[in-house]
Every structure is written in structure tokens, then in C-alpha cells.
Design a protein around this motif. Structure first.
Motif, PDB file in Angstrom:
ATOM      1  N   PRO A   1     -21.565  -4.950 -63.870  1.00 54.47           N
ATOM      2  CA  PRO A   1     -21.809  -6.027 -64.833  1.00 54.47           C
ATOM      3  C   PRO A   1     -21.764  -7.426 -64.214  1.00 54.47           C
ATOM      4  N   LEU A   2     -21.324  -7.518 -62.972  1.00 54.29           N
ATOM      5  CA  LEU A   2     -21.166  -8.824 -62.334  1.00 54.29           C
ATOM      6  C   LEU A   2     -22.206  -9.078 -61.243  1.00 54.29           C
ATOM      7  N   THR A   3     -23.280  -8.299 -61.261  1.00 53.37           N
ATOM      8  CA  THR A   3     -24.350  -8.443 -60.264  1.00 53.37           C
ATOM      9  C   THR A   3     -24.909  -9.861 -60.165  1.00 53.37           C
ATOM     10  N   PRO A   4     -25.143 -10.571 -61.295  1.00 52.01           N
ATOM     11  CA  PRO A   4     -25.679 -11.936 -61.181  1.00 52.01           C
ATOM     12  C   PRO A   4     -24.813 -12.850 -60.311  1.00 52.01           C
ATOM     13  N   LEU A   5     -23.491 -12.704 -60.422  1.00 52.55           N
ATOM     14  CA  LEU A   5     -22.585 -13.517 -59.605  1.00 52.55           C
ATOM     15  C   LEU A   5     -22.663 -13.121 -58.137  1.00 52.55           C
ATOM     16  N   LEU A   6     -22.705 -11.830 -57.883  1.00 53.63           N
ATOM     17  CA  LEU A   6     -22.744 -11.333 -56.511  1.00 53.63           C
ATOM     18  C   LEU A   6     -24.047 -11.730 -55.814  1.00 53.63           C
ATOM     19  N   LYS A   7     -25.137 -11.765 -56.574  1.00 53.48           N
ATOM     20  CA  LYS A   7     -26.425 -12.184 -55.993  1.00 53.48           C
ATOM     21  C   LYS A   7     -26.375 -13.639 -55.533  1.00 53.48           C
ATOM     22  N   GLN A   8     -25.520 -14.422 -56.174  1.00 49.84           N
ATOM     23  CA  GLN A   8     -25.366 -15.823 -55.801  1.00 49.84           C
ATOM     24  C   GLN A   8     -24.277 -16.020 -54.739  1.00 49.84           C
ATOM     25  N   LYS A   9     -23.776 -14.901 -54.192  1.00 48.49           N
ATOM     26  CA  LYS A   9     -22.757 -14.930 -53.129  1.00 48.49           C
ATOM     27  C   LYS A   9     -21.437 -15.550 -53.597  1.00 48.49           C
ATOM     28  N   ILE A  10     -21.150 -15.439 -54.881  1.00 52.50           N
ATOM     29  CA  ILE A  10     -19.873 -15.927 -55.410  1.00 52.50           C
ATOM     30  C   ILE A  10     -18.837 -14.813 -55.273  1.00 52.50           C
ATOM     31  N   PRO A  11     -17.700 -15.068 -54.629  1.00 55.01           N
ATOM     32  CA  PRO A  11     -16.664 -14.035 -54.498  1.00 55.01           C
ATOM     33  C   PRO A  11     -16.139 -13.603 -55.866  1.00 55.01           C
ATOM     34  N   VAL A  12     -16.067 -12.302 -56.081  1.00 49.72           N
ATOM     35  CA  VAL A  12     -15.625 -11.765 -57.368  1.00 49.72           C
ATOM     36  C   VAL A  12     -14.468 -10.793 -57.148  1.00 49.72           C
ATOM     37  N   TYR A  13     -13.430 -10.948 -57.956  1.00 46.18           N
ATOM     38  CA  TYR A  13     -12.254 -10.084 -57.892  1.00 46.18           C
ATOM     39  C   TYR A  13     -11.909  -9.607 -59.298  1.00 46.18           C
ATOM     40  N   LEU A  14     -11.557  -8.353 -59.432  1.00 45.34           N
ATOM     41  CA  LEU A  14     -11.223  -7.780 -60.733  1.00 45.34           C
ATOM     42  C   LEU A  14      -9.715  -7.720 -60.922  1.00 45.34           C
ATOM     43  N   VAL A  15      -9.290  -7.855 -62.166  1.00 45.74           N
ATOM     44  CA  VAL A  15      -7.882  -7.699 -62.523  1.00 45.74           C
ATOM     45  C   VAL A  15      -7.779  -6.773 -63.725  1.00 45.74           C
ATOM     46  N   ASP A  16      -6.840  -5.845 -63.666  1.00 47.02           N
ATOM     47  CA  ASP A  16      -6.479  -4.951 -64.776  1.00 47.02           C
ATOM     48  C   ASP A  16      -7.526  -3.892 -65.085  1.00 47.02           C
ATOM     49  N   ARG A  17      -8.773  -4.286 -65.310  1.00 46.42           N
ATOM     50  CA  ARG A  17      -9.798  -3.324 -65.701  1.00 46.42           C
ATOM     51  C   ARG A  17     -10.868  -3.200 -64.616  1.00 46.42           C
ATOM     52  N   GLU A  18     -11.216  -1.962 -64.297  1.00 47.49           N
ATOM     53  CA  GLU A  18     -12.342  -1.726 -63.394  1.00 47.49           C
ATOM     54  C   GLU A  18     -13.326  -0.792 -64.077  1.00 47.49           C
ATOM     55  N   PHE A  19     -14.453  -0.570 -63.454  1.00 47.89           N
ATOM     56  CA  PHE A  19     -15.461   0.304 -64.036  1.00 47.89           C
ATOM     57  C   PHE A  19     -15.777   1.424 -63.054  1.00 47.89           C
ATOM     58  N   GLU A  20     -16.436   2.464 -63.560  1.00 46.39           N
ATOM     59  CA  GLU A  20     -16.736   3.643 -62.747  1.00 46.39           C
ATOM     60  C   GLU A  20     -17.475   3.246 -61.464  1.00 46.39           C
ATOM     61  N   ASP A  21     -16.996   3.806 -60.340  1.00 47.66           N
ATOM     62  CA  ASP A  21     -17.651   3.618 -59.032  1.00 47.66           C
ATOM     63  C   ASP A  21     -17.648   2.171 -58.550  1.00 47.66           C
ATOM     64  N   SER A  22     -16.758   1.354 -59.089  1.00 49.49           N
ATOM     65  CA  SER A  22     -16.677  -0.040 -58.642  1.00 49.49           C
ATOM     66  C   SER A  22     -16.184  -0.110 -57.203  1.00 49.49           C
ATOM     67  N   LYS A  23     -16.800  -0.978 -56.424  1.00 49.41           N
ATOM     68  CA  LYS A  23     -16.368  -1.210 -55.047  1.00 49.41           C
ATOM     69  C   LYS A  23     -15.795  -2.618 -54.875  1.00 49.41           C
ATOM     70  N   LEU A  24     -15.626  -3.323 -55.989  1.00 48.16           N
ATOM     71  CA  LEU A  24     -15.106  -4.689 -55.933  1.00 48.16           C
ATOM     72  C   LEU A  24     -13.596  -4.692 -55.691  1.00 48.16           C
ATOM     73  N   PRO A  25     -13.098  -5.685 -54.961  1.00 42.52           N
ATOM     74  CA  PRO A  25     -11.651  -5.793 -54.743  1.00 42.52           C
ATOM     75  C   PRO A  25     -10.945  -6.188 -56.030  1.00 42.52           C
ATOM     76  N   GLY A  26      -9.667  -5.850 -56.109  1.00 40.06           N
ATOM     77  CA  GLY A  26      -8.944  -6.240 -57.308  1.00 40.06           C
ATOM     78  C   GLY A  26      -7.539  -5.685 -57.371  1.00 40.06           C
ATOM     79  N   VAL A  27      -6.848  -6.066 -58.429  1.00 47.52           N
ATOM     80  CA  VAL A  27      -5.477  -5.619 -58.687  1.00 47.52           C
ATOM     81  C   VAL A  27      -5.471  -4.920 -60.041  1.00 47.52           C
TER      82      VAL A  27
END
Length: 318
Positions: free
Chosen positions: A131-157
């Protein structure tokens, strides 16, 4: 593509396109729709900061929160802000109100402001893709907290939802309960399924049969807890495990209308539970540590690292 190119393609004035892009209301709905559809198709986003402050370092972090009225998210937000402020960053808070459309719209605003990074507590969405592809395409660092989604490869806590639910259910079973109701979150979502898995595995490991009728699907909101609570009061259940605090408050409302002796358990301990005139078994989530760890991931520019934090069983209910 520039704003004047959009205006030329659509046969509109630059001023009209500008009003749509900047969210002004004095635009014909049909025109607004044409511009928005064209912008989405071309993936156009005005980069305000890049235009005006290209030589300055942006120290703004965008924080996406799904429901700021939830005490759990409010406290977590406070710790995230505290740690990023210490690092010299300012937080721009965006409340997505558990809306997929709002989550998408907010990303456009974040891109326009060239945020230095994004900390996202996602909505409980059943995502078919990142769901955060638009941000990643703009090279904005993205980190997840608490909730992740199936097969997510994003860093997070993240919280270890399975082990927390397992601990709570096992404790109730060890206290002699054999008729335990579970109020889940929306089972389309990963964290709700993980909490239910913990409930099921605890029963299996203790050799206790699960009754399907004791599983009530909620949505993490007050009303679903209240509805489930009213049904539970007319059952043989002796204990209730609510998958979050808001649904537990709904159960407590039902108990005010028709009292019944029930042992109550809640996945998330908040300070509000301590104010209640009841002993409630709960899991304490170390939110302060979560706030510290997400800042560390950002500061160290981690690309894939995930940290899972184990909830701590609070035996106040004994």
C-alpha cells in the motif's frame, strides 16, 4: 510533467489545475474529477519543498496513524514523537481514520512535501499489493510500526501478536476456564488472525476443545465489542478474551446492562484499564521501547530489519 502540461492536455487554465492540486473547493466537480484522474494516471505530484527549499535539509517525518482516538495509538504516537524530536525531527501527524482512500490521499500530500521519512501504522486493510508503493517510488524511507501486511519486506517494529494471545489464553485455561469467548478483530487482517491463532494453539497445547460458537468476529471498535458482549451474556461462557481495549470497553457496557460473573482478558493493557473497578488480565505492550526502536531503525537507515516485541503478561486478574 509540470502543471502547465496538465492544463494543456486537459484544455484547462493553470489556475484551475492548481486549485484542484492544492485541494481548493471552488472547482466544478466534473472538472475536479477529470484533473484527479489524469494526475493519478500520470502519477503527477507537485514537489513544493523541492521547488522552494531545495538547498535546505527537510527534518519532517510523516506519521500515519489509523485511529488517534484509540488510547493505544495515542500513547504509541507520543513515544514516537518523543524519540524523533530528540533526534531533531518534527512530526507531521496524519490520521487515516481506518480509511484506505484516506491512506492513499495522504501519501500524495506527503510526497508533495518531500518528507524525510514516513512512519506508518497502517489501517487494518486487506491489501492485494504494497500500500505504500507511491512513497517508495519517490525514494522516501518508509518504516512500519505495529501492523504489517502479508509478504511485507519493509523494516519496522511489531508486536508478536501470536505469542501475546497464546499467553493470555493459556493463563485463562490454567485458571480452570474451559468456556472462553474470543472477540477477534476483522479476520481479513493479519494481526487479527495471529491473535486468533494464539488462542487456538493454547487450547490445543492444553488439550482443551475449542467451541466455534465462542469465537466472535469484531473489528477492533467499541460497537463490535458491545454487540459480541450482549451475545456472550446469554451464553455459558465463563471468561472473555478481547483482542483489543476498545472492544473490551464495549463488553463492559454490555455488562452494565446485564451483569454476569465473567473473567475478562484484553490483549492491550492501557492506563485506563487500571481505573476500572475490575481485575482484568492483560498483556502489557512496551510502547516506549517500540518508540525507541523505530527511531533507531530510521537513524541507522535500515532497509529490511524487523523487530518483534513480545507482550508481557500482567497477572493483575489473579
Amino acid at each position: 510533467m509540470k502543471m502547465k502540461d496538465i492544463a494543456k492536455e486537459l484544455g484547462l487554465s493553470i489556475a484551475t489545475v492548481s486549485r484542484v492540486v492544492n485541494g481548493h473547493t471552488n472547482v466544478n466537480e466534473e472538472t475536479k474529477k477529470r484533473v484527479q484522474e489524469f494526475i493519478e494516471k500520470k502519477n503527477y505530484t507537485p514537489n513544493v519543498i523541492a521547488q522552494n527549499l531545495s538547498k535546505m535539509e527537510n527534518k519532517t517525518i510523516a506519521l500515519l496513524v489509523p485511529n488517534i482516538s484509540n488510547p493505544f495509538f495515542a500513547t504509541l504516537t507520543n513515544y514516537i514523537c518523543k524519540n524523533f524530536n530528540r533526534g531533531g525531527y518534527q512530526i507531521a501527524l496524519y490520521n487515516t481514520v481506518e480509511s484506505l482512500e484516506q491512506e492513499k490521499e495522504i501519501q500524495r500530500a506527503i510526497i508533495a512535501c518531500s518528507a524525510a521519512g514516513v512512519i506508518a501504522i497502517l489501517i487494518n486493510g486487506d491489501y492485494e499489493e504494497n500500500p505504500l508503493t507511491p512513497l517508495l517510488k519517490q525514494k522516501i524511507p518508509v518504516y512500519l510500526v505495529d501492523r504489517e501486511f502479508e509478504d511485507s519486506k519493509l523494516p519496522g517494529v511489531f508486536i508478536d501478536n501470536y505469542i501475546g494471545a497464546y499467553k493470555l489464553t493459556k493463563e485463562l485455561l490454567e485458571r480452570g476456564h474451559r468456556d472462553i469467548a474470543l472477540i477477534t478483530g476483522n479476520l481479513d487482517f493479519l494481526n487479527a488472525r495471529e491473535r486468533m491463532r494464539g488462542y487456538i494453539e493454547a487450547h490445543n497445547d492444553m488439550g482443551v476443545e475449542i467451541k466455534d460458537k465462542n469465537i466472535y468476529e469484531g473489528d477492533y471498535l467499541f460497537e463490535s465489542g458491545y454487540i459480541a458482549g450482549k451475545k456472550i451474556l446469554d451464553s455459558s461462557v465463563t471468561a472473555v478474551f478481547s483482542s483489543n481495549n476498545l472492544m473490551l470497553y464495549g463488553v463492559l457496557k454490555a455488562l452494565k446492562e446485564k451483569d454476569k460473573k465473567l473473567e475478562l482478558a484484553c490483549f492491550e493493557k492501557t492506563e485506563f484499564l487500571e481505573l476500572l473497578d475490575r481485575n482484568i488480565l492483560s498483556c502489557s505492550i512496551p510502547l516506549e521501547i517500540m518508540g525507541e526502536k523505530i527511531y533507531e531503525l530510521f537513524a541507522n537507515k535500515e532497509k529490511r530489519k524487523k523487530i518483534y516485541i513480545e507482550p508481557l503478561l500482567e497477572k493483575r486478574g489473579e
